[in-house]
Scaffold this active site. Structure first.
Site, PDB file in Angstrom:
ATOM      1  N   HIS A  83      -2.956   0.568  16.649  1.00 25.32           N
ATOM      2  CA  HIS A  83      -2.230   1.257  15.398  1.00 25.32           C
ATOM      3  C   HIS A  83      -0.948   1.910  15.777  1.00 25.32           C
ATOM      4  O   HIS A  83      -0.525   3.082  15.236  1.00 25.32           O
ATOM      5  CB  HIS A  83      -3.322   2.077  14.352  1.00 25.32           C
ATOM      6  CG  HIS A  83      -2.845   1.619  13.003  1.00 25.32           C
ATOM      7  ND1 HIS A  83      -2.445   2.695  12.262  1.00 25.32           N
ATOM      8  CD2 HIS A  83      -3.417   0.760  12.240  1.00 25.32           C
ATOM      9  CE1 HIS A  83      -2.445   2.111  10.901  1.00 25.32           C
ATOM     10  NE2 HIS A  83      -2.917   0.879  11.076  1.00 25.32           N
TER      11      HIS A  83
ATOM     12  N   ASN B  50       0.998  -1.156  -0.061  1.00 19.79           N
ATOM     13  CA  ASN B  50       0.008   0.068   0.010  1.00 19.79           C
ATOM     14  C   ASN B  50       0.817   1.188  -0.098  1.00 19.79           C
ATOM     15  O   ASN B  50       1.650   1.404   0.889  1.00 19.79           O
ATOM     16  CB  ASN B  50      -0.831  -0.064   1.285  1.00 19.79           C
ATOM     17  CG  ASN B  50      -2.137   0.756   1.051  1.00 19.79           C
ATOM     18  OD1 ASN B  50      -2.318   1.632  -0.054  1.00 19.79           O
ATOM     19  ND2 ASN B  50      -2.979   0.752   2.088  1.00 19.79           N
TER      20      ASN B  50
ATOM     21  N   GLU C   9      -4.573  -4.811  19.601  1.00 24.28           N
ATOM     22  CA  GLU C   9      -3.501  -5.113  18.427  1.00 24.28           C
ATOM     23  C   GLU C   9      -2.747  -3.656  18.377  1.00 24.28           C
ATOM     24  O   GLU C   9      -3.073  -2.563  18.653  1.00 24.28           O
ATOM     25  CB  GLU C   9      -4.317  -5.000  17.119  1.00 24.28           C
ATOM     26  CG  GLU C   9      -3.531  -4.962  15.749  1.00 24.28           C
ATOM     27  CD  GLU C   9      -4.394  -5.002  14.574  1.00 24.28           C
ATOM     28  OE1 GLU C   9      -5.408  -5.312  14.776  1.00 24.28           O
ATOM     29  OE2 GLU C   9      -4.089  -4.616  13.530  1.00 24.28           O
TER      30      GLU C   9
ATOM     31  N   ARG D  85       0.299 -11.795  13.495  1.00 20.11           N
ATOM     32  CA  ARG D  85      -0.610 -11.046  12.617  1.00 20.11           C
ATOM     33  C   ARG D  85       0.063 -11.073  11.101  1.00 20.11           C
ATOM     34  O   ARG D  85      -0.356 -10.401  10.487  1.00 20.11           O
ATOM     35  CB  ARG D  85      -1.211  -9.757  13.046  1.00 20.11           C
ATOM     36  CG  ARG D  85      -2.062  -9.700  14.309  1.00 20.11           C
ATOM     37  CD  ARG D  85      -2.832  -8.579  14.463  1.00 20.11           C
ATOM     38  NE  ARG D  85      -3.845  -8.535  13.376  1.00 20.11           N
ATOM     39  CZ  ARG D  85      -3.832  -7.571  12.195  1.00 20.11           C
ATOM     40  NH1 ARG D  85      -3.138  -6.928  12.364  1.00 20.11           N
ATOM     41  NH2 ARG D  85      -4.983  -7.902  11.338  1.00 20.11           N
TER      42      ARG D  85
ATOM     43  N   TYR E 234      -7.946   6.721  13.866  1.00 21.15           N
ATOM     44  CA  TYR E 234      -7.402   5.771  13.067  1.00 21.15           C
ATOM     45  C   TYR E 234      -8.771   4.746  12.826  1.00 21.15           C
ATOM     46  O   TYR E 234      -9.601   4.739  13.961  1.00 21.15           O
ATOM     47  CB  TYR E 234      -6.117   4.916  13.539  1.00 21.15           C
ATOM     48  CG  TYR E 234      -6.094   3.456  12.903  1.00 21.15           C
ATOM     49  CD1 TYR E 234      -5.825   3.313  11.607  1.00 21.15           C
ATOM     50  CD2 TYR E 234      -6.693   2.359  13.381  1.00 21.15           C
ATOM     51  CE1 TYR E 234      -5.815   2.414  10.787  1.00 21.15           C
ATOM     52  CE2 TYR E 234      -6.998   1.278  12.790  1.00 21.15           C
ATOM     53  CZ  TYR E 234      -6.290   1.213  11.546  1.00 21.15           C
ATOM     54  OH  TYR E 234      -6.546  -0.056  10.870  1.00 21.15           O
TER      55      TYR E 234
ATOM     56  N   ASP F  77      -6.383  -3.409   1.583  1.00 18.22           N
ATOM     57  CA  ASP F  77      -5.139  -3.341   0.632  1.00 18.22           C
ATOM     58  C   ASP F  77      -4.312  -4.683   0.470  1.00 18.22           C
ATOM     59  O   ASP F  77      -3.355  -4.700  -0.483  1.00 18.22           O
ATOM     60  CB  ASP F  77      -4.088  -2.148   1.379  1.00 18.22           C
ATOM     61  CG  ASP F  77      -3.690  -2.440   2.842  1.00 18.22           C
ATOM     62  OD1 ASP F  77      -4.608  -2.492   3.710  1.00 18.22           O
ATOM     63  OD2 ASP F  77      -2.608  -2.872   2.825  1.00 18.22           O
TER      64      ASP F  77
ATOM     65  N   GLU G  81      -8.616 -11.635   9.964  1.00 16.94           N
ATOM     66  CA  GLU G  81      -9.205 -10.307   9.683  1.00 16.94           C
ATOM     67  C   GLU G  81      -9.936 -10.341   8.233  1.00 16.94           C
ATOM     68  O   GLU G  81      -9.250 -10.838   7.136  1.00 16.94           O
ATOM     69  CB  GLU G  81      -8.062  -9.298   9.592  1.00 16.94           C
ATOM     70  CG  GLU G  81      -8.611  -7.519   9.378  1.00 16.94           C
ATOM     71  CD  GLU G  81      -7.529  -6.733   9.394  1.00 16.94           C
ATOM     72  OE1 GLU G  81      -6.283  -7.147   9.341  1.00 16.94           O
ATOM     73  OE2 GLU G  81      -7.882  -5.569   9.428  1.00 16.94           O
TER      74      GLU G  81
ATOM     75  N   ASP H 116      -7.679  -1.945  17.554  1.00 16.61           N
ATOM     76  CA  ASP H 116      -6.567  -1.700  16.954  1.00 16.61           C
ATOM     77  C   ASP H 116      -5.805  -0.261  17.651  1.00 16.61           C
ATOM     78  O   ASP H 116      -6.496   0.671  17.154  1.00 16.61           O
ATOM     79  CB  ASP H 116      -6.467  -1.770  15.360  1.00 16.61           C
ATOM     80  CG  ASP H 116      -5.154  -1.749  14.700  1.00 16.61           C
ATOM     81  OD1 ASP H 116      -4.076  -1.309  15.342  1.00 16.61           O
ATOM     82  OD2 ASP H 116      -5.166  -1.932  13.455  1.00 16.61           O
TER      83      ASP H 116
ATOM     84  N   HIS I 200     -14.875  -5.183  10.431  1.00 14.38           N
ATOM     85  CA  HIS I 200     -14.688  -3.820  10.929  1.00 14.38           C
ATOM     86  C   HIS I 200     -15.697  -2.964  11.091  1.00 14.38           C
ATOM     87  O   HIS I 200     -16.353  -2.513  10.356  1.00 14.38           O
ATOM     88  CB  HIS I 200     -13.895  -3.104  10.050  1.00 14.38           C
ATOM     89  CG  HIS I 200     -12.259  -3.349   9.954  1.00 14.38           C
ATOM     90  ND1 HIS I 200     -11.164  -2.623   9.581  1.00 14.38           N
ATOM     91  CD2 HIS I 200     -11.780  -4.691  10.213  1.00 14.38           C
ATOM     92  CE1 HIS I 200     -10.153  -3.258   9.771  1.00 14.38           C
ATOM     93  NE2 HIS I 200     -10.317  -4.471   9.842  1.00 14.38           N
TER      94      HIS I 200
ATOM     95  N   GLU J   6       1.342  -7.060  11.539  1.00 15.89           N
ATOM     96  CA  GLU J   6       0.843  -6.626  10.186  1.00 15.89           C
ATOM     97  C   GLU J   6       2.018  -6.081   9.419  1.00 15.89           C
ATOM     98  O   GLU J   6       2.188  -6.160   8.241  1.00 15.89           O
ATOM     99  CB  GLU J   6      -0.405  -6.174  10.136  1.00 15.89           C
ATOM    100  CG  GLU J   6      -0.335  -4.623  10.605  1.00 15.89           C
ATOM    101  CD  GLU J   6      -1.569  -3.912  10.829  1.00 15.89           C
ATOM    102  OE1 GLU J   6      -2.574  -4.540  10.889  1.00 15.89           O
ATOM    103  OE2 GLU J   6      -1.590  -2.530  10.178  1.00 15.89           O
TER     104      GLU J   6
ATOM    105  N   ARG K  35     -14.183  -5.982  15.023  1.00 15.15           N
ATOM    106  CA  ARG K  35     -13.134  -4.812  15.768  1.00 15.15           C
ATOM    107  C   ARG K  35     -13.950  -3.532  15.652  1.00 15.15           C
ATOM    108  O   ARG K  35     -14.804  -3.126  14.797  1.00 15.15           O
ATOM    109  CB  ARG K  35     -11.832  -4.961  14.594  1.00 15.15           C
ATOM    110  CG  ARG K  35     -10.925  -3.896  14.849  1.00 15.15           C
ATOM    111  CD  ARG K  35      -9.942  -3.441  13.829  1.00 15.15           C
ATOM    112  NE  ARG K  35     -10.112  -2.645  13.003  1.00 15.15           N
ATOM    113  CZ  ARG K  35      -9.150  -1.706  12.494  1.00 15.15           C
ATOM    114  NH1 ARG K  35      -7.876  -2.237  12.291  1.00 15.15           N
ATOM    115  NH2 ARG K  35      -9.548  -0.735  11.798  1.00 15.15           N
TER     116      ARG K  35
ATOM    117  N   HIS L  10      -3.204 -10.537   9.183  1.00 12.35           N
ATOM    118  CA  HIS L  10      -3.861  -9.220   8.677  1.00 12.35           C
ATOM    119  C   HIS L  10      -4.695  -9.362   7.343  1.00 12.35           C
ATOM    120  O   HIS L  10      -4.209 -10.282   6.482  1.00 12.35           O
ATOM    121  CB  HIS L  10      -2.603  -8.538   8.218  1.00 12.35           C
ATOM    122  CG  HIS L  10      -2.694  -6.820   7.670  1.00 12.35           C
ATOM    123  ND1 HIS L  10      -1.823  -6.496   6.981  1.00 12.35           N
ATOM    124  CD2 HIS L  10      -3.926  -6.232   7.930  1.00 12.35           C
ATOM    125  CE1 HIS L  10      -2.364  -5.137   6.772  1.00 12.35           C
ATOM    126  NE2 HIS L  10      -3.459  -5.088   7.343  1.00 12.35           N
TER     127      HIS L  10
HETATM  128  O1  KDG Z   1      -2.341  -0.378   4.340  1.00 12.31           O
HETATM  129  C1  KDG Z   1      -2.267  -0.122   5.944  1.00 12.31           C
HETATM  130  C2  KDG Z   1      -3.282  -0.988   6.527  1.00 12.31           C
HETATM  131  O2  KDG Z   1      -3.372  -2.457   5.959  1.00 12.31           O
HETATM  132  C3  KDG Z   1      -3.559  -0.995   8.073  1.00 12.31           C
HETATM  133  O3  KDG Z   1      -3.887   0.300   8.350  1.00 12.31           O
HETATM  134  C4  KDG Z   1      -4.842  -1.837   8.283  1.00 12.31           C
HETATM  135  O4  KDG Z   1      -4.172  -1.820  10.489  1.00 12.31           O
HETATM  136  C5  KDG Z   1      -4.717  -2.287   9.829  1.00 12.31           C
HETATM  137  C6  KDG Z   1      -5.528  -3.335  10.281  1.00 12.31           C
HETATM  138  O5  KDG Z   1      -5.535  -3.952  11.464  1.00 12.31           O
HETATM  139  O6  KDG Z   1      -6.062  -4.033   9.144  1.00 12.31           O
HETATM  140 MG    MG Z   2      -4.064  -3.226  12.258  1.00 14.16          MG
END
Ligand code: KDG
Ligand code: MG
Length: 402
Positions: free
Chosen positions: A212, A37, A236, A283, A159, A316, A339, A210, A122, A262, A147, A312
C-alpha cells in the site's frame, strides 16, 4: 440511434457508489460505474455538468469516438475524476452495444479465453495467529489465491486490517480518521507472517501481500528479498509509482513478483513500468482507467512484455465494475488474476448481477451486456453519506501515505 437521456445515481448501501445510466431512443440502456472513493461527488458534478450535456444526442454505437471526444476534447487530460467519468460512459456504452448484439460482453470483445476467472480474496487479522486462521477460512471457502494482511506488533493500525470479517471497508468516517504508521515495525513482522503461512498451508495456495505505497524503494527491495523463500504470487504497491523509475531499484534486488496500478488512470502512468519490464502484473481496472476501451490498450501493451493483468477489485469499485472486469478478464489473453472483495448483501440487492463465485473462480454469466443492473427503487433507500479513507502519519507526526 441516439442517447436520449442520462442520469447519475448515488447510493450508499453500506458505502457510496456512483452509477451512470445511459438511456437510448431505442429503449436499451447501459450502466457504468463512476465511483471514486472519498471524492464521489466530484465525479457526479463532472458527469452532470460537463459530460451529460455533450452526450445527449450522440450515437451510442460510436464508443471509440465518444471516448476520444471526452479524453481529447476536454483539453485537460487524465486524472482520477476525468478518467472515472470517461470510464462510466465507456462501460455503459459497451453494455448497450453488447445488449444490442444480444451477447455477453466477453463475446463482443473477442470471446472467452478461459472458463473462469481466478480471484484472490482478502484474509486479515489483528495479529499473526488470527491472520493465519483467516487464510485457512478462505482456503476452506475454495479460494486458490489469498491476500494476507495483518496487524503489526506495536502498531495500533495497519493497512488492510478490517473492523469486520468479509466486508473490509476502510472509508468509514465522515472525516478522514488518523492512523499511525511505522515501516520499521512492519518490515520486521511481514516475513514472519509468510513463513508461518507456508508452514501451516504449504506452497499450493497463492499468497499475495499489499504494501500500500508505504515503503521506500530500498525498503521494498529488502522486503521482496526477505519474502523470496515464501514464493508470493505478488507484492503489491511496494512503493509509490508516480516515479515509475523507482521500481528499477526494487527489481534489481528481488525476484518476488511485483504488482502495481490500482491508482493509475491511463497508459501513460504505466508505460515505463511496462516497457522496462519493472513489474509483473498491471492492476489497472475498468472504472479507474477509462473503461474497457482504454484498459484494453493497457493490457495489450503489457502483453508485449509478458506482463499479466491483475485488476483492482476492492469493495469501493461497484458490482458494475466487477461485472465489466469479469467479462474483460474472461477475454484478455494475458490475464493474471482478479481481486475480489465481496460486497455486502445490501449492495448486491441494489446491483443485481449475473456473475457468480465457485471454487475460487468467478464467472461473468451469460446475460447480454456486462450483466449488472441497478435497482433504482432499492438504491433510493440509501442516500449518500460522506465517508473518507483514513490518512496516515508517522509516529512523530509526519504525514505519510495511507
Ligand atoms: O479506495 C482504496 C481501496 O480501493 C484500496 O485501499 C484497496 O489497496 C487496495 C486493494 O488492493 O484492494
Ligand atoms: Mg492495493
Amino acid at each position: 440511434m441516439k442517447i436520449q437521456s442520462a442520469k447519475v445515481i448515488v447510493t450508499c448501501p453500506g458505502r457510496n457508489f456512483v452509477t451512470l445510466k445511459l438511456i437510448t431512443d431505442q429503449g436499451v440502456y447501459g450502466i457504468g460505474d463512476a465511483t471514486l472513493n472519498g471524492r464521489e461527488l466530484a465525479v457526479v458534478a463532472y458527469l452532470e455538468e460537463h459530460v451529460i450535456p455533450c452526450l445527449i444526442g450522440m450515437d451510442p454505437r460510436r464508443i471509440e469516438d465518444i471516448w476520444q471526444y471526452f479524453y481529447r476534447g476536454a483539453y485537460w487530460r487524465r486524472g482520477p475524476v476525468t478518467m472515472s467519468a470517461i470510464a462510466a460512459v465507456d462501460t455503459a456504452l459497451w453494455d448497450i452495444k453488447a445488449k444490442m448484439a444480444g451477447m455477453p460482453l466477453y463475446d463482443l470483445l473477442g470471446g472467452k479465453s478461459r472458463e473462469g476467472v481466478m480471484v484472490y480474496g482478502h484474509a486479515n487479522g489483528v495479529d499473526l495467529a488470527e491472520t493465519v486462521d483467516e487464510v485457512g477460512r478462505y482456503i476452506d471457502m475454495g479460494y486458490k489465491a489469498i491476500r494476507a494482511q495483518s496487524g503489526v506488533p506495536g502498531l495500533k493500525d495497519a493497512y488492510g486490517v478490517g473492523r469486520g470479517k468479509m466486508y473490509y471497508e476502510p472509508a468509514d468516517a465522515a472525516l478522514p480518521s488518523l492512523t499511525i504508521w511505522d515501516t520499521h515495525k512492519y518490515l520486521s513482522f511481514v516475513p514472519k507472517l509468510f513463513e508461518r503461512l507456508r508452514e501451516v498451508y504449504g506452497f499450493e495456495p497463492h499468497l499475495l501481500h499489499d504494501g500500500h505505497h508505504r515503503m521506500t524503494p530500498l525498503e521494498a527491495a529488502g522486503l521482496g528479498k526477505a519474502l523470496e523463500p515464501y514464493r508470493l504470487f505478488w507484492l503489491e504497491d511496494a512503493t509509490p509509482a508516480e516515479n515509475q523509475e523507482a521500481f528499477r531499484l526494487i527489481r534489481q534486488h528481488t525476484t518476488t513478483p511485483l504488482a502495481v496500478g490500482e491508482v493509475f488512470n491511463t497508459i501513460w502512468d504505466c508505460k515505463d513500468l511496462i516497457q522496462n519490464q519493472l513489474i509483473d502484473y498491471i492492476r489497472c481496472t475498468v472504472v479507474r482507467a477509462g473503461g474497457i476501451t482504454h484498459l484494453r490498450r493497457i493490457a495489450d501493451l503489457a502483453a508485449l512484455y509478458q506482463i499479466k493483468t491483475g485488476s483492482h477489485g476492492a469493495t469501493d469499485l461497484s458490482p458494475v465494475t466487477m461485472g465489466a472486469a469479469l467479462h474483460f478478464d474472461s477475454w484478455v489473453p494475458n490475464f493474471g488474476i482478479q481481486e475480489y472483495m465481496r460486497h455486502t448483501p445490501e449492495t448486491d440487492a441494489v446491483f443485481p448481477h449475473a456473475y457468480s463465485f465457485a471454487q475460487g473462480l468467478l464467472y461473468p454469466g451469460e446475460t447480454p451486456g456486462h450483466g449488472v443492473d441497478l435497482d433504482e427503487a432499492e438504491a433510493a433507500k440509501y442516500p449518500y453519506k460522506p465517508a473518507y479513507l483514513p490518512v496516515a502519519r508517522l509516529e512523530d507526526g509526519t504525514m505519510w501515505n495511507w
